[in-house]
Design an enzyme around this catalytic site. Structure first.
Site: not given
Ligand SMILES: Cc1ncc(C[n+]2csc(CCOP(=O)(O)OP(=O)(O)O)c2C)c(N)n1
Ligand SMILES: [Mg+2]
Length: 806
Positions: A497, A553, A595
């Site tokens: 991504e 995460d 995060h």
């Protein structure tokens, strides 16, 4: 010849005489019928206790002979446990090998798919040799190793198909002659109707539609998932109906979708020929929904389907059995006579029975010598200890002893004779010790490929700095490392991504897509499971993927794929397949519940079979990447999220120097206490050490750099032998990775021997850290926490010298 491979031949009716056509059809029927006999006998073997569990391909035979016709050398399969007929028809498995796997025969060569490690009908072909080197994959019908989690084959399937796209479109890969012929290979997937309810199915279907890759997915629809009917599984009870929106249109790429009845042999042959042509020629994903299938013997040996299927359904199933239907069609269309068919069936029964017997006898014969030897050895020991004669007699009385029973007896005799030394006992003991290596090979070996390109064999090259070496942002070190490696090795590809156009969220790949092109460095959708699967499939086909997970995460979304498929690959195939994927991600110290994670024990617990690398800065990360890029084993690399903008000196050989895996480094020498930490926590420990020095406490700080493997040369215990005090600091939960590190140092490295006080761990709190700097301060180990914990340990040892602070 039970080991003879039965191949099916493609049908091209236009060029066939009737006799040729007839012999192909009869051969297909024979394959299907033999497969059915294998299922029937296989079930019986389980029910009579010769095998533990069985799951078979009965009721799915006819579509699989049709699919096999379209499957060519170089093609790939990623399927599930129902595909034995396909495996027989393509020559991927013989019937004898199928039985050897059912009996879990670990003798080399008996079960060539998993060395006796996997349940039955979990197939795999030999991609690599013992030394890790590749076979010529264009010359074989490739089968990626099956896994049991339903739908788990889908993620990898995307990667297997995506490789064909890269091989077709990237001419720089033409030199890889052993992996592809112009990207012509189709990746065949199979999945059960109920398993299409899994998230990974939909994720993979969408990904392949976006990527436009030659993926041919067959859905074997028998209207059930064990006892649960389609009503609970699938909207409208019809998966191809639901997926209609994926159908391609003249101006809109998508899928070609086919629906065909699973008992209609001529229709199946036609559909497979058509569908696979479209897929192979046009590089378009195709979906073949094969309906009206049955389960003549129920789901598996675990129970009978009479419990949950209505009488009407059971009657319908027996009337629509695909083999009976094919038989009827052969008679109706005068392809074969009743006599001819009966003859085929008679021969098939004998053939399968013989194959089964041979497999069983070979399995028993592999244990018999051990069995007899141990009976004799224990009888020898019993000369001095008559009470042991009973153990020997019991063992001798077991007709078809399993290896476990032989070892239980041997170990018991060894234990009970501990006080009676004799030459006979020594003989038994020596036998037992010699078996260790053999059993290690049978049951424990090949967690890693461990071949000639193992990371441990990559030459160590130190970083070089000269007067011109600049201080740059950490991310620039990585960027330079990636740049040099992409120029060096055409097989490297990276995707994830935001990785392509903007060069990842932290700019490690900035500018590299523009330089190396979209085929090598590319964005993906938000689909962690299939990003991992994309990596696995590419790596299985000879490429070197860097599959990126944006933040550690979010690795949780992909953990099933990594744990079930990638981490177990070498082990579950006993080293005949490999997938050297590098999973790049970033973690530790940032802020917020999703995060700042450092769920390292989750990875340690689920990813044995991968290397787990936790570099403290980007230079160490680059060195680790340089090792991994030259090696052939999979790894996760966790970069420090808060390190991209910190200044580091750029080595002149940034694409070449290597950091060996398992090499712990002493960052600071000290004499009072050993502190082991990794990743971002190290900077906290280093800062704490400065204040502790002012208090007269000398801290030795060790960075293991990788947790799998951990400190191969025992730097930690050496340090402990000097300091006698041990603290582990990390950001995982209490009892998480810190407990793993303690086990390594205290137990494996025997560090307990050097301790003069309680060893301690300082980890984060049990919850995830809240957002904001204060949340971080009160949740994760801070500099204050480290100082005070170490001071307290010094106080415990010497309260006079270090009076209590609080
Ligand atoms: C992830 C996962 N969940 C549950 C199971 C247990 N299980 C094994 S087979 C099966 C049913 C699968 O049905 P379907 O996909 O229709 O395939 P079929 O067996 O009918 O061919 C289930 C629930 C499993 N193996 N993996
Ligand atoms: Mg089903």
């Amino acid at each position: 010849m039970p080991n003879e491979k039965l191949m099916t031949n493609p049908i091209d009716a236009s060029e066939l005489s009737f006799n040729d056509f007839k012999s192909i059809v009869i051969n297909d029927y024979k394959t299907a019928y033999e497969s059915r006999q294998a299922s029937v006998l296989g079930r019986r073997e389980v029910l009579t206790g010769k095998a533990k569990f069985g799951i078979f391909g009965d009721g799915k035979e006819v579509p699989q002979v049709a699919m096999a016709k379209a499957f060519k050398n170089g093609d790939w399969r990623s399927g599930y446990y129902r595909d034995q007929t396909f495996a027989f028809a393509t020559g991927i498995s013989t019937i004898k090998e199928f039985f050897a796997q059912l009996y879990a025969n670990p003798t080399n060569g008996a079960d060539p798919f998993s060395g006796g490690r996997q349940m039955n009908c979990h197939f795999a072909t030999k991609s690599i040799n013992e030394d890790g080197s590749w076979n010529d994959l264009t010359q074989i019908k490739n089968c990626s190793s099956d896994i049991s989690p339903t739908g788990g084959q889908m993620a990898r399937l995307v990667g297997l198909a995506y490789a064909s796209k890269l091989f077709r479109e990237n001419r720089e890969l033409d030199y890889l002659k052993h992996f592809s012929v112009n990207g012509n290979e189709v990746a065949f997937g199979t999945i059960g109707n109920a398993s299409t309810s899994e998230g990974v199915f939909f994720e993979a279907i969408n990904a392949a539609g976006v990527l436009q890759i030659p993926m041919a997915i067959s859905i074997w629809d028998d209207a059930y998932g064990i006892s649960v009917p389609a009503k609970y599984q699938t909207t409208k009870e019809d998966i191809s109906e639901v997926l209609k929106g994926f159908q391609r249109e003249p101006e809109q790429p998508g899928y070609e979708i086919y629906k065909v009845k699973g008992w209609d042999y001529p229709a199946l042959c036609e559909v497979y020929e058509k569908a696979i042509n479209v897929c192979r020629e046009e590089h378009v994903p195709v979906l073949i929904h094969v309906t009206e299938l049955t389960q003549p013997q129920g789901h598996s040996t675990s129970g009978s389907h009479e419990r949950y299927k209505s009488k009407e359904r059971l009657t319908w199933e027996s009337e629509h059995d695909c083999i009976l239907k094919m038989r009827a069609w052969m008679l109706d269309s005068a392809v074969a006579t009743e006599e001819e068919i009966t003859e085929v069936e008679k021969e098939a029964k004998i053939f399968v029975r013989n194959a089964q017997k041979e497999a069983w006898n070979e399995f028993l014969d592999s244990i018999k010598p051990e069995h007899k030897q141990v009976v004799d050895l224990i009888s020898g020991v019993a000369k001095h200890q008559p009470e042991l004669a009973k153990i020997a007699a019991n063992l001798a009385s077991i007709a078809d002893a399993q290896r476990r029973e032989v070892f239980v007896a041997a170990r018991k005799a060894i234990r009970l004779s501990a006080n009676y030394n004799s030459p006979e006992r020594n003989e038994l003991l020596n036998w037992y010790k010699k078996q260790d290596a053999l059993n290690y090979d049978r049951y424990n070996s090949k967690l890693h490929t461990d071949g000639k390109e193992s990371p441990a064999k990559i030459a160590v090259v130190d970083p070089i700095y000269d007067d011109l070496s600049k201080m740059v942002d950490g991310r620039e070190v990585l960027n330079a490392c990636f740049n040099e490696n992409f120029a060096r090795d055409q097989r490297l590809v990276a995707f994830g991504e935001d990785l392509g156009n903007i060069g990842d969220v932290n700019q490690g790949f900035a500018g590299l897509q523009a330089k190396y092109g979209e085929l090598r460095i590319t964005d993906t959708g938000i689909r962690e499971m299939t990003i991992m699967g994309q990596g696995i499939g590419l790596a299985m086909r000879g490429l070197k993927p860097i599959a990126e997970i944006q933040y550690l995460d979010y690795l949780i979304f992909a953990l099933n794929v990594l744990s079930d498929d990638l981490a177990s690959l070498s082990y579950r195939t006993k080293g005949i397949q490999k997938a050297p994927v590098i999973i790049r991600t970033r973690g530790h110290r940032l802020e917020g519940i999703w995060h700042s994670g450092s769920p390292i024990s989750m990875l340690l617990g689920s990813l044995r079979g991968l290397h787990l690398c936790v570099p403290r800065n980007m230079t160490q990360a680059a060195g680790i990447y340089n090792t991994l890029f030259r090696a052939d084993e999979p790894a996760v690399v966790i970069e420090c999220l808060n390190g991209y903008r910190l200044k580091e000196k750029l080595p002149t050989n940034v694409g070449e120097f290597t950091v060996p895996l398992g090499k712990a480094e002493i960052l600071e020498e000290g004499t009072d206490i050993t502190v082991v930490s990794y990743g971002s926590s190290l900077r906290i420990v280093q800062e704490a050490a400065e204040e502790l020095a002012l208090l007269g406490i000398s801290v030795e700080i060790i960075d293991p750099q990788t947790l799998l493997p951990f400190d191969i040369s025992h730097v930690c215990v050496n340090s402990l032998s000097k300091t006698n005090k041990l603290l582990i600091v990390d950001e995982d939960v209490p009892g998480g990775a810190s407990a793993y590190i303690l086990q390594k140092i205290l137990e494996e490295q025997k560090g307990y021997f050097h301790l003069d006080g309680q060893p301690k761990t300082l980890s984060a709190k049990a919850h995830r850290p809240p957002f904001g700097s204060d949340g971080d301060y009160f949740s994760k180990p801070s500099v204050d926490d480290v100082i005070e914990t170490i001071y307290q340990m010094m106080h415990d040892a010497n309260p006079t010298k270090y009076p209590a602070i609080f």
